[in-house]
Design an enzyme around this catalytic site. Sequence first.
Site, PDB file in Angstrom:
ATOM      1  N   SER A 258      -7.574   5.757   3.385  1.00  0.00           N
ATOM      2  CA  SER A 258      -7.209   4.922   2.292  1.00  0.00           C
ATOM      3  C   SER A 258      -7.828   3.454   2.586  1.00  0.00           C
ATOM      4  CB  SER A 258      -5.750   4.893   1.895  1.00  0.00           C
ATOM      5  OG  SER A 258      -5.493   5.903   1.008  1.00  0.00           O
TER       6      SER A 258
ATOM      7  N   THR B 193      -5.074  13.159   5.879  1.00  0.00           N
ATOM      8  CA  THR B 193      -3.674  13.381   6.289  1.00  0.00           C
ATOM      9  C   THR B 193      -3.662  14.357   7.107  1.00  0.00           C
ATOM     10  OG1 THR B 193      -2.856  12.430   3.988  1.00  0.00           O
ATOM     11  CG2 THR B 193      -1.337  13.450   5.584  1.00  0.00           C
TER      12      THR B 193
ATOM     13  N   LYS C 280       1.070  -0.993   0.015  1.00  0.00           N
ATOM     14  CA  LYS C 280       0.130   0.140   0.084  1.00  0.00           C
ATOM     15  C   LYS C 280       1.054   1.129  -0.159  1.00  0.00           C
ATOM     16  CE  LYS C 280      -4.036   2.124   0.100  1.00  0.00           C
ATOM     17  NZ  LYS C 280      -3.202   3.122  -0.965  1.00  0.00           N
TER      18      LYS C 280
ATOM     19  N   ASN D 162      -1.688  19.696  -0.304  1.00  0.00           N
ATOM     20  CA  ASN D 162      -2.641  19.170   0.224  1.00  0.00           C
ATOM     21  C   ASN D 162      -2.865  19.036   1.799  1.00  0.00           C
ATOM     22  OD1 ASN D 162      -5.455  17.829   0.284  1.00  0.00           O
ATOM     23  ND2 ASN D 162      -4.205  15.933   0.433  1.00  0.00           N
TER      24      ASN D 162
ATOM     25  N   LYS E 270       5.436   1.661  -2.681  1.00  0.00           N
ATOM     26  CA  LYS E 270       5.235   3.415  -3.211  1.00  0.00           C
ATOM     27  C   LYS E 270       5.677   3.505  -4.829  1.00  0.00           C
ATOM     28  CE  LYS E 270       4.918   7.536  -1.394  1.00  0.00           C
ATOM     29  NZ  LYS E 270       4.492   7.846  -0.231  1.00  0.00           N
TER      30      LYS E 270
ATOM     31  N   LYS F  55       4.641   2.455   8.623  1.00  0.00           N
ATOM     32  CA  LYS F  55       3.396   3.218   8.873  1.00  0.00           C
ATOM     33  C   LYS F  55       2.183   2.301   8.844  1.00  0.00           C
ATOM     34  CE  LYS F  55       3.365   6.771   6.388  1.00  0.00           C
ATOM     35  NZ  LYS F  55       3.237   7.967   5.164  1.00  0.00           N
TER      36      LYS F  55
HETATM   37  N1  GLU Z   1       0.939   9.056   0.178  1.00  0.00           N
HETATM   38  C1  GLU Z   1       0.287   8.949   1.532  1.00  0.00           C
HETATM   39  C2  GLU Z   1       1.452   8.693   2.554  1.00  0.00           C
HETATM   40  O1  GLU Z   1       2.556   8.717   2.303  1.00  0.00           O
HETATM   41  C3  GLU Z   1      -0.954   8.123   1.270  1.00  0.00           C
HETATM   42  C4  GLU Z   1      -0.467   6.562   1.148  1.00  0.00           C
HETATM   43  C5  GLU Z   1      -1.849   5.878   0.851  1.00  0.00           C
HETATM   44  O2  GLU Z   1      -2.794   6.220   1.089  1.00  0.00           O
HETATM   45  O3  GLU Z   1      -1.887   4.714   0.458  1.00  0.00           O
HETATM   46  O4  GLU Z   1       1.165   8.125   3.618  1.00  0.00           O
END
Ligand code: GLU
Length: 437
Positions: free
Chosen positions: A363, A195, A75, A226, A111, A99
Amino acid sequence: MQNLGNSTVPSLLSDASKRLEQALKHVTISEDAIARLQHPKTSLSVSIPVRMDDGRLKVFSGYRVRYDDTRGAGKGGVRYHPNVSLDEVQSLAFWMTFKCALLDLPFGGAKGGITVNPKELSKAELERLSRGYIDAIADAIGVDTDILAPDVYTNATIMGWMMDQYSTIQRQLCRGVVTGKPLSLGGSNGRDTATAMGAFIVIQTMLPKFQLNPQETTVAIQGFGNAGSALAGFLAEAGYKIVAVSDSKGGIYAPQGLDIASVREHKNQSREMKAVYCQGSVCSIVEHQVISNQELLALDVDVLIPAALENQITANNADDIKAKYIFEVANGPISSDADKILGKKGIYVFPDILVNAGGVTVSYFEWVQNRSGWYWTLEEVNQRLKAKMEAEAENTWTIAKDLIIDARTAAYVNALNRLGTALDAKGTRNYFVKTDK
Ligand code: GLU
């Protein structure tokens, strides 16, 4: 002490994994699990040919890294930025792994990214690039294998294109392969501000422990994308005094406090960061100083919020930091050697993998809603987000107090315990352990 030292790993990832070394002193985790966590599971580099509006063919570099998927499907977001590299994407995938474990989401970490300045592309070029990226990585992603989301300079529209392209390839609607989509394509209420809301909840959970209340707390925020912009809005509404904000071009500082609603409105309309006060559609400039991003980081404020990119506070400028509390909204804004300097100065740092985890948490909620076909109200989303963020912020704080360690190490300890348990549950180590029988 178990050592993660590995001279072959690239620099950013190697710096990111230094945080693990700290945490490993405080957890009991098998050598197998440590060995596994030193390397990304898969790293895919692709070339994306795009027909530009003037007829030329331009080839862009893209990446998708699945760092670990022991706790669930990979994810993580997709970043569009001129500095995107495989090293950066691997580090970001590493952070996503921790995370997701820290928030106890049933996901691993991944990623993606494309090396591009999206501001230089027309909307049609951006769409062709986004669809081309999915064509290139389609075999590596899926609803149960690796799920995409927005990150720096990507948004709901781009997520909609990506989900649509993947569904076209699969010949069936696959909503759950991408999160952060437009509401009309199966997005979740509250994902756009998740976020910022998550960071706001962590700040509201932590600051009272230091007897700080909003009205007496000054805040500087680096980055007005954002996350930074919406968080400035939430903090201002709660009564915090936001004295400085910045974007990639520079910042504004007003010791008396900025009218954040006006600054956000002006930025939305004109794309320019200005210290303004607006009444209706009429905005007037208020007294302020123009400052650089470096100057913003060094301001004498209570709370500093780096919400831009990684490596903003390093050994070069850590000594200049005067804030007492730092909440990392960007991923990796503080380098590991800067951590040590900030620690010596008695500055409390609340880490990215906790503070910015609201995005991936909602998410997860979006993925659950897509799979069940049952959609939640904004109140339900925010209530569940609050429960999760508060619980893991408190857990992390309790670990930090019990083990007398900083909040970052505590967050890694929390995440590592969950990752280690999952990795060991899957392992075959026990077959090889010699017993007396
Ligand atoms: N890009 C965001 C992060 O770094 C969200 C990642 C997601 O929702 O999967 O946490």
